[in-house]
Design a protein around this motif. Structure first.
Motif, PDB file in Angstrom:
ATOM      1  N   LEU A  45     130.706   3.973 -33.105  1.00  0.00           N
ATOM      2  CA  LEU A  45     131.594   3.077 -33.837  1.00  0.00           C
ATOM      3  C   LEU A  45     132.102   3.671 -35.144  1.00  0.00           C
ATOM      4  O   LEU A  45     133.293   3.599 -35.439  1.00  0.00           O
ATOM      5  N   TYR A  46     131.218   4.253 -35.941  1.00  0.00           N
ATOM      6  CA  TYR A  46     131.646   4.776 -37.245  1.00  0.00           C
ATOM      7  C   TYR A  46     132.548   5.995 -37.091  1.00  0.00           C
ATOM      8  O   TYR A  46     133.586   6.089 -37.740  1.00  0.00           O
ATOM      9  N   LEU A  47     132.155   6.933 -36.236  1.00  0.00           N
ATOM     10  CA  LEU A  47     132.993   8.112 -36.004  1.00  0.00           C
ATOM     11  C   LEU A  47     134.068   7.860 -34.952  1.00  0.00           C
ATOM     12  O   LEU A  47     134.974   8.666 -34.789  1.00  0.00           O
ATOM     13  N   GLY A  48     133.951   6.765 -34.216  1.00  0.00           N
ATOM     14  CA  GLY A  48     134.987   6.367 -33.277  1.00  0.00           C
ATOM     15  C   GLY A  48     134.935   7.044 -31.918  1.00  0.00           C
ATOM     16  O   GLY A  48     135.919   7.018 -31.182  1.00  0.00           O
ATOM     17  N   PHE A  49     133.796   7.643 -31.545  1.00  0.00           N
ATOM     18  CA  PHE A  49     133.713   8.316 -30.235  1.00  0.00           C
ATOM     19  C   PHE A  49     133.783   7.332 -29.075  1.00  0.00           C
ATOM     20  O   PHE A  49     134.238   7.690 -27.992  1.00  0.00           O
ATOM     21  N   ALA A  50     133.354   6.094 -29.270  1.00  0.00           N
ATOM     22  CA  ALA A  50     133.305   5.133 -28.168  1.00  0.00           C
ATOM     23  C   ALA A  50     134.502   4.196 -28.132  1.00  0.00           C
ATOM     24  O   ALA A  50     134.626   3.397 -27.209  1.00  0.00           O
ATOM     25  N   VAL A  51     135.371   4.279 -29.113  1.00  0.00           N
ATOM     26  CA  VAL A  51     136.520   3.372 -29.192  1.00  0.00           C
ATOM     27  C   VAL A  51     137.723   4.057 -28.549  1.00  0.00           C
ATOM     28  O   VAL A  51     138.174   5.097 -29.030  1.00  0.00           O
ATOM     29  N   PRO A  57     139.744  11.425 -24.471  1.00  0.00           N
ATOM     30  CA  PRO A  57     138.869  11.319 -23.303  1.00  0.00           C
ATOM     31  C   PRO A  57     137.674  12.280 -23.359  1.00  0.00           C
ATOM     32  O   PRO A  57     136.575  11.941 -22.907  1.00  0.00           O
ATOM     33  N   GLY A  58     137.854  13.473 -23.923  1.00  0.00           N
ATOM     34  CA  GLY A  58     136.746  14.426 -24.022  1.00  0.00           C
ATOM     35  C   GLY A  58     135.656  13.940 -24.948  1.00  0.00           C
ATOM     36  O   GLY A  58     134.468  14.072 -24.649  1.00  0.00           O
ATOM     37  N   PHE A  61     133.859  11.098 -23.194  1.00  0.00           N
ATOM     38  CA  PHE A  61     132.963  11.630 -22.172  1.00  0.00           C
ATOM     39  C   PHE A  61     131.700  12.182 -22.819  1.00  0.00           C
ATOM     40  O   PHE A  61     130.585  11.938 -22.343  1.00  0.00           O
ATOM     41  N   PHE A  62     131.857  12.933 -23.921  1.00  0.00           N
ATOM     42  CA  PHE A  62     130.703  13.458 -24.635  1.00  0.00           C
ATOM     43  C   PHE A  62     129.804  12.323 -25.109  1.00  0.00           C
ATOM     44  O   PHE A  62     128.584  12.363 -24.921  1.00  0.00           O
ATOM     45  N   PHE A  63     130.375  11.299 -25.730  1.00  0.00           N
ATOM     46  CA  PHE A  63     129.565  10.216 -26.276  1.00  0.00           C
ATOM     47  C   PHE A  63     128.823   9.454 -25.183  1.00  0.00           C
ATOM     48  O   PHE A  63     127.623   9.217 -25.299  1.00  0.00           O
TER      49      PHE A  63
END
Length: 89
Positions: A45-51, A57-58, A61-63
């Motif tokens: 959420l804070y770094l935005g990897f899941a949003v 997309p990469g 996928f990593f998150f």
């Protein structure tokens, strides 16, 4: 007349000792679980990897790969910690 076998006295603090170690297992499991959740909230959420609106997309996928693999590792850790039975009194 046959003598009765002596029954060894049990340590009165033995249950307290086992209970203390069981509570330590619970606290360790909760601490590691909360720490794992804080890492995933920070990354997702804070770094935005899941949003989807903020991520590529990469990165997503990593998150989600990291999330799934680390969840399985945490559950395995908790299972390994609690699978040993306590000794009978």
């Amino acid at each position: 007349m046959a003598e009765e076998p002596e029954i060894p006295e049990q340590d009165p603090n033995k249950m307290d000792y086992e209970l203390f170690h069981f509570l330590i297992k619970i606290m360790r499991t909760l601490f590691i679980g909360l720490f794992w959740m804080m890492i995933n909230v920070f990354l997702g959420l804070y770094l935005g990897f899941a949003v989807p609106e903020e991520s590529t997309p990469g990165r997503m996928f990593f998150f989600y790969s990291w999330f799934g693999i680390s969840l399985i590792a945490y559950l395995y850790f908790a299972w390994r910690m609690f699978r040993k039975k306590m000794s009978a009194p």
